[in-house]
Every structure is written in structure tokens, then in C-alpha cells.
Scaffold this active site. Sequence first.
Site, short mmCIF file in Angstrom:
data_model
loop_
_atom_site.label_atom_id
_atom_site.label_comp_id
_atom_site.label_asym_id
_atom_site.label_seq_id
_atom_site.Cartn_x
_atom_site.Cartn_y
_atom_site.Cartn_z
N GLU A 19 43.84 35.57 92.94
CA GLU A 19 44.70 36.26 91.59
C GLU A 19 46.39 36.81 92.19
OE1 GLU A 19 44.57 36.16 88.35
OE2 GLU A 19 42.35 35.52 88.40
N ARG A 53 39.69 43.82 75.95
CA ARG A 53 38.49 43.03 74.09
C ARG A 53 37.53 44.07 74.07
NH1 ARG A 53 35.19 38.84 73.61
NH2 ARG A 53 35.83 39.00 75.75
N CYS A 56 39.52 44.18 86.24
CA CYS A 56 38.90 43.50 86.63
C CYS A 56 40.68 43.56 87.32
CB CYS A 56 39.53 41.72 86.64
SG CYS A 56 37.21 41.67 86.87
N HIS A 75 38.73 35.80 91.24
CA HIS A 75 38.06 36.06 90.04
C HIS A 75 37.14 34.84 90.46
CE1 HIS A 75 40.26 38.01 86.90
NE2 HIS A 75 38.98 38.40 87.12
#
Length: 210
Positions: free
Chosen positions: A79, A89, A147, A170
Amino acid sequence: MILLTGFEPFGGADSNPSLAVARQAALLLEGRGIRATAAELPCVFATAPAVLEGLLATWQPRVVISLGVAAGRSALGLEKVAINHLDARIADNAGDQPIDLPVIAGGPAAYFSGLPLKSALQSLRDRSAGHGNVAAEISFSAGTFVCNQVFYALMHHTHRVPGVSAGFVHVPWMDAADPGIADHARAVAAVAELALDPGPEPLLAAGTEH
């Protein structure tokens, strides 16, 4: 000292490959004579950053890699950027679902990773390097769930600490018995080792068009 973190299971799963990868990678590093430890973070917005800060205070690491799972991906995601934005979400493990809130009020819009991402990508693409058959890519979105929150909090804490390399990776979804966990642990250990003594980053195209 290298600190690796992974998350507890969430979303109804009974395991989380990020924690399994972190633990195996720490064992590999210890086997090479490099001090390393792995720790579990809660998948809870209210407590994850505080647990991380406690670990940083306890271990005073030179390298920190926090790991999470990205179920829709097939490659190891190195990342690049953490954003100061939460937009969940789904609810976390405590039932909290923040929407359109900052990670840290008044903080910068974003932080870049402090890991040598291009060097890591080049190394992981070299199958002769012995890091396992793991596809890897530089990712430009860590999402807007816990995260990203942990990634942002980690960078906010460490960017003012000289000599510390930190970032987020990830891993794809894998069940607890998946042999791919060992391959990804070798890859993460390789990234951590590179971060201990990073050299100049190679000129390597790793961007995306969308």
C-alpha cells in the site's frame, strides 16, 4: 526490532490470514537472527489505533508492517497511501460503522508509506530470490475500513520518529490451511528485511491507469 501486526477475524470469518502471515513472517525473521514479533489488532475502530500505539511504545521497532486482508484481490498489495477518511461499508466487530469521518481530526489528508515499495516489488518479482510464488503489486487504495485507519494512524505516529520505516500490506483472502500463507509470510519477511536497510529506490513503473 521488526513489528508485524495482523487483524483478528471479522465479517463472520473464523480466521484472518493477515495475522497468520504476520506470525509466520516473524518466525522466519527470528530464524535469520533478526528480532521480530507479531501481534493481533482488533478489527474495531474505537480501539485498534490505541492498541497499535501501545505496541509501538512497548517494542520501539525500527520497522513496522501492519497487515490486513483484501478479500477481492489476488496479489500481495504493497500500500502506497493512507487517507484521513473513514467510510465503513460494513460494521466493525463492535458494531460501529463510521461514515464520512476523519481518522484524525485536523490531520493531513494523506500519508505515503515509509517502506521501500519499489525495491520490495522488484525483489518479489524476481522468482529466483526465493520469496515464494507470490504475485505482488503497489496499491494506491487501502480502502476506508479499519485497515486504512490503522495505516493512517501508524504513519501519523511514525513519520515524526527518525529511523523508523513503516507501512501497510494487504494479503489476499486465504483460509487457515492454505499453503499460500507460508509463501506470503516469506514475501512479507523479505519486505521487512529490505526496510531495515533500504537503498535507493529503483526507477520501476508500478502505477495504474485507473
